[in-house]
Motif scaffolding. Structure first.
Motif, PDB file in Angstrom:
ATOM      1  N   GLU A 107       0.338  -1.059   0.476  1.00  0.00           N
ATOM      2  CA  GLU A 107       0.306   0.151   0.295  1.00  0.00           C
ATOM      3  C   GLU A 107       0.539   1.143  -0.134  1.00  0.00           C
ATOM      4  N   LEU A 108       2.095   0.989   0.893  1.00  0.00           N
ATOM      5  CA  LEU A 108       2.986   2.436   0.955  1.00  0.00           C
ATOM      6  C   LEU A 108       3.655   2.284  -0.401  1.00  0.00           C
ATOM      7  N   MET A 109       3.912   1.651  -1.095  1.00  0.00           N
ATOM      8  CA  MET A 109       4.399   1.457  -2.298  1.00  0.00           C
ATOM      9  C   MET A 109       3.714   2.558  -3.338  1.00  0.00           C
ATOM     10  N   LYS A 110       2.508   2.093  -3.523  1.00  0.00           N
ATOM     11  CA  LYS A 110       0.963   2.725  -4.299  1.00  0.00           C
ATOM     12  C   LYS A 110       0.857   3.944  -3.844  1.00  0.00           C
ATOM     13  N   VAL A 111       1.068   4.400  -2.649  1.00  0.00           N
ATOM     14  CA  VAL A 111       0.903   5.959  -1.989  1.00  0.00           C
ATOM     15  C   VAL A 111       2.306   7.040  -2.864  1.00  0.00           C
ATOM     16  N   HIS A 112       3.425   6.805  -2.500  1.00  0.00           N
ATOM     17  CA  HIS A 112       4.772   6.553  -3.089  1.00  0.00           C
ATOM     18  C   HIS A 112       4.938   6.666  -4.448  1.00  0.00           C
ATOM     19  N   ASN A 113       4.201   5.984  -4.939  1.00  0.00           N
ATOM     20  CA  ASN A 113       5.129   5.595  -6.339  1.00  0.00           C
ATOM     21  C   ASN A 113       5.758   4.827  -6.301  1.00  0.00           C
ATOM     22  N   ILE A 114       5.699   4.177  -6.319  1.00  0.00           N
ATOM     23  CA  ILE A 114       7.554   3.282  -6.017  1.00  0.00           C
ATOM     24  C   ILE A 114       6.920   2.186  -6.698  1.00  0.00           C
ATOM     25  N   ILE A 115       8.663   1.542  -7.775  1.00  0.00           N
ATOM     26  CA  ILE A 115       8.355   0.773  -8.055  1.00  0.00           C
ATOM     27  C   ILE A 115       9.076  -0.145  -7.999  1.00  0.00           C
ATOM     28  N   GLY A 116      10.340  -0.220  -7.331  1.00  0.00           N
ATOM     29  CA  GLY A 116      11.008  -1.756  -6.627  1.00  0.00           C
ATOM     30  C   GLY A 116      11.304  -1.394  -5.091  1.00  0.00           C
ATOM     31  N   LEU A 117      10.988  -2.410  -4.428  1.00  0.00           N
ATOM     32  CA  LEU A 117      11.441  -2.467  -3.050  1.00  0.00           C
ATOM     33  C   LEU A 117      12.022  -3.523  -2.634  1.00  0.00           C
ATOM     34  N   SER A 118      12.904  -2.900  -1.724  1.00  0.00           N
ATOM     35  CA  SER A 118      13.912  -4.805  -1.202  1.00  0.00           C
ATOM     36  C   SER A 118      14.316  -3.965   0.726  1.00  0.00           C
ATOM     37  N   THR A 146      26.222  -8.971 -15.366  1.00  0.00           N
ATOM     38  CA  THR A 146      25.800  -8.418 -13.985  1.00  0.00           C
ATOM     39  C   THR A 146      24.519  -7.615 -14.709  1.00  0.00           C
ATOM     40  N   VAL A 147      23.957  -7.111 -15.181  1.00  0.00           N
ATOM     41  CA  VAL A 147      23.311  -6.538 -15.793  1.00  0.00           C
ATOM     42  C   VAL A 147      22.058  -7.377 -15.613  1.00  0.00           C
ATOM     43  N   GLU A 148      22.151  -8.469 -15.357  1.00  0.00           N
ATOM     44  CA  GLU A 148      20.556  -9.564 -15.662  1.00  0.00           C
ATOM     45  C   GLU A 148      19.639  -9.324 -14.148  1.00  0.00           C
ATOM     46  N   ASN A 149      20.769  -8.953 -13.344  1.00  0.00           N
ATOM     47  CA  ASN A 149      19.957  -9.052 -12.019  1.00  0.00           C
ATOM     48  C   ASN A 149      19.600  -6.891 -11.924  1.00  0.00           C
ATOM     49  N   PHE A 150      20.828  -6.629 -12.720  1.00  0.00           N
ATOM     50  CA  PHE A 150      21.038  -4.926 -11.417  1.00  0.00           C
ATOM     51  C   PHE A 150      19.002  -4.624 -12.447  1.00  0.00           C
ATOM     52  N   VAL A 151      18.782  -3.519 -11.595  1.00  0.00           N
ATOM     53  CA  VAL A 151      17.562  -2.890 -10.986  1.00  0.00           C
ATOM     54  C   VAL A 151      17.838  -1.367 -11.840  1.00  0.00           C
ATOM     55  N   SER A 152      16.405  -1.453 -12.819  1.00  0.00           N
ATOM     56  CA  SER A 152      16.491   0.105 -13.165  1.00  0.00           C
ATOM     57  C   SER A 152      16.308   1.304 -12.247  1.00  0.00           C
ATOM     58  N   GLY A 153      16.861   2.562 -12.081  1.00  0.00           N
ATOM     59  CA  GLY A 153      16.508   3.631 -11.365  1.00  0.00           C
ATOM     60  C   GLY A 153      15.140   4.497 -12.478  1.00  0.00           C
ATOM     61  N   HIS A 154      14.344   4.690 -11.439  1.00  0.00           N
ATOM     62  CA  HIS A 154      12.961   5.064 -12.030  1.00  0.00           C
ATOM     63  C   HIS A 154      12.993   6.691 -11.014  1.00  0.00           C
ATOM     64  N   ASN A 155      12.572   7.777 -12.014  1.00  0.00           N
ATOM     65  CA  ASN A 155      11.889   8.614 -11.911  1.00  0.00           C
ATOM     66  C   ASN A 155      10.473   8.741 -11.180  1.00  0.00           C
ATOM     67  N   LYS A 156       9.950   9.928 -10.325  1.00  0.00           N
ATOM     68  CA  LYS A 156       9.640  10.011  -9.634  1.00  0.00           C
ATOM     69  C   LYS A 156       7.881   9.878  -9.954  1.00  0.00           C
ATOM     70  N   ASP A 157       8.114  10.076 -11.179  1.00  0.00           N
ATOM     71  CA  ASP A 157       6.487   9.263 -12.433  1.00  0.00           C
ATOM     72  C   ASP A 157       6.694   8.300 -13.066  1.00  0.00           C
ATOM     73  N   GLY A 158       7.429   7.436 -11.701  1.00  0.00           N
ATOM     74  CA  GLY A 158       7.433   5.859 -12.383  1.00  0.00           C
ATOM     75  C   GLY A 158       7.914   5.719 -13.785  1.00  0.00           C
ATOM     76  N   THR A 159       8.447   6.454 -13.980  1.00  0.00           N
ATOM     77  CA  THR A 159       9.683   6.146 -15.365  1.00  0.00           C
ATOM     78  C   THR A 159      11.031   5.957 -15.437  1.00  0.00           C
ATOM     79  N   ALA A 160      11.525   4.764 -16.016  1.00  0.00           N
ATOM     80  CA  ALA A 160      12.936   4.616 -16.080  1.00  0.00           C
ATOM     81  C   ALA A 160      13.678   5.489 -16.135  1.00  0.00           C
ATOM     82  N   VAL A 161      15.140   5.642 -15.619  1.00  0.00           N
ATOM     83  CA  VAL A 161      15.874   6.952 -16.092  1.00  0.00           C
ATOM     84  C   VAL A 161      16.545   6.330 -17.080  1.00  0.00           C
ATOM     85  N   ASN A 162      17.335   7.953 -17.567  1.00  0.00           N
ATOM     86  CA  ASN A 162      18.118   7.713 -18.534  1.00  0.00           C
ATOM     87  C   ASN A 162      19.106   6.542 -18.225  1.00  0.00           C
TER      88      ASN A 162
END
Length: 357
Positions: free
Chosen positions: A10-21, A205-221
């Motif tokens: 629920e917090l991820m929805k509220v804060h628009n977080i794509i992935g969490l560990s 190593t890129v296979e397991n790397f997590v993409s970064g995202h902007n606050k609008d949920g889009t992947a960073v460049n």
């Protein structure tokens, strides 16, 4: 375990977080690792235990442990004039230093006399490639356009500094005669079996790397931001591997270090240093005695994270996200999870029912 205290979905929805560990540590052991969301928005790649996040400035905690290990081997000295160990670059002499010298100790506590130039220490510009650390410190790269020098008397003030940790990296490379990354691999990653931690990105190593995202949920460049100054901000790792690093500090406090950190040096790391009561060696402090809290925060392009522990209680917390929410960590999802878990972290009665394997 996490679900008993907070609804992370629920917090991820509220804060628009794509992935969490999130990793929880109790009694000096990993209690649980819990993952939610996606490694990259718009895909079916689910965050898992081996998902590698950008730890950003939590790298400084790792660098501090490397530095302390080298002091144990008498290759570094916390209180020696830094120029005695530097070979490839020297800090220029300055009248602003007064009677003080720049030392490894005041570099680790951000009280060295160094102030980062405005607009410095951005992510890698692919067209420029990886500069040497001496080039960065000499002010001849886009990452730092002004030569680094002492600008105030060491330990008279606090200025959070990436440049200071660049100096530490240069020092480590000069005294070991090899790349910083190789030294970390040999002294930290291998003995602690931090198999998912790296400073490099390869096809493997890129296979397991997590993409970064902007606050609008889009992947960073570029998806995977790289910082060409690894000691300050270059660590890519998992919540599990960061937990191993935190547990190593706790073990060292009890003379059980696996990498050879003495209890005396471990206590030094979490003790008040310099002119500020809240600065330790590579960590920040709050509280005292059994309720002493140490922390390190990571915030970069597309990522936010927090490492926090009560070392005297043997408890800790790692929170890693692949979204820059645009607000300070404690004002976003990381802060909400931390405050929900704080009673559990500081309790001496809840021993937990399971241990992560």
């Amino acid at each position: 375990m996490l679900k008993k205290y907070v609804d992370s979905k629920e917090l991820m929805k509220v804060h628009n977080i794509i992935g969490l560990s999130v990793a929880l540590i109790k009694n000096g052991q990993i209690q649980s690792i819990e993952n939610e969301g996606l490694m990259e928005a718009g895909t079916d790649k689910i965050v898992h235990n081996n998902s590698v996040f950008n730890a950003c400035s939590i790298s400084k905690f790792l660098t501090a442990l490397v530095a302390l290990k080298l002091t144990e081997e008498d290759r570094l000295d916390l209180d020696e004039d830094i120029n005695k160990g530097l070979r490839s670059w020297k800090i220029p002499t300055s009248n602003l230093a007064g009677e003080k010298k720049m030392t490894l100790r005041n570099l680790l506590i951000h009280q060295s006399g160094v102030v980062d130039p405005e607009g410095s220490f951005t992510e890698l510009i692919p067209e420029t490639g990886f500069p040497s650390m001496s080039e960065i410190l000499n002010g001849s790269t886009p990452y730092c356009k002004t030569p680094i020098q002492i600008q105030y008397e060491p330990e008279s003030d606090f200025h959070y500094s990436d440049a200071g940790f660049c100096i530490i990296q240069q020092l480590i490379e000069d005294v070991t005669g090899g790349p910083f990354e190789k030294t970390v691999e040999e002294l930290i990653f291998e003995p602690l079996q931090m198999t998912n931690s790296t400073f490099l990105q390869t096809e493997e190593t890129v296979e397991n790397f997590v993409s970064g995202h902007n606050k609008d949920g889009t992947a960073v460049n570029g998806k995977f931001p790289v910082y060409p100054y690894p000691a300050a901000s270059g660590l890519w790792t998992t919540s599990s591997d960061l937990s191993k690093l935190l547990i190593e500090l706790m073990d060292a406090l009890n003379n059980k270090s696996r990498i050879g950190i003495s209890a005396a040096n471990a206590h030094e790391m979490i003790s008040e240093q310099g002119s500020k009561s809240w600065t330790g060696l590579g960590v920040f402090l709050d509280g005292s005695n059994k309720e002493l809290q140490i922390s390190s925060l990571g915030w970069g392009v597309g990522f936010q994270s927090m490492m926090l522990a009560y070392p005297q209680l043997g408890s800790g917390l790692i929170i890693m996200t692949n979204t820059d929410s645009g607000v300070h960590q404690l004002k976003g999802i990381i802060g909400e999870i931390y405050h929900s878990l704080k009673p559990w972290l500081t309790s001496t009665h809840d021993k937990g029912s399971e241990t992560y394997e």
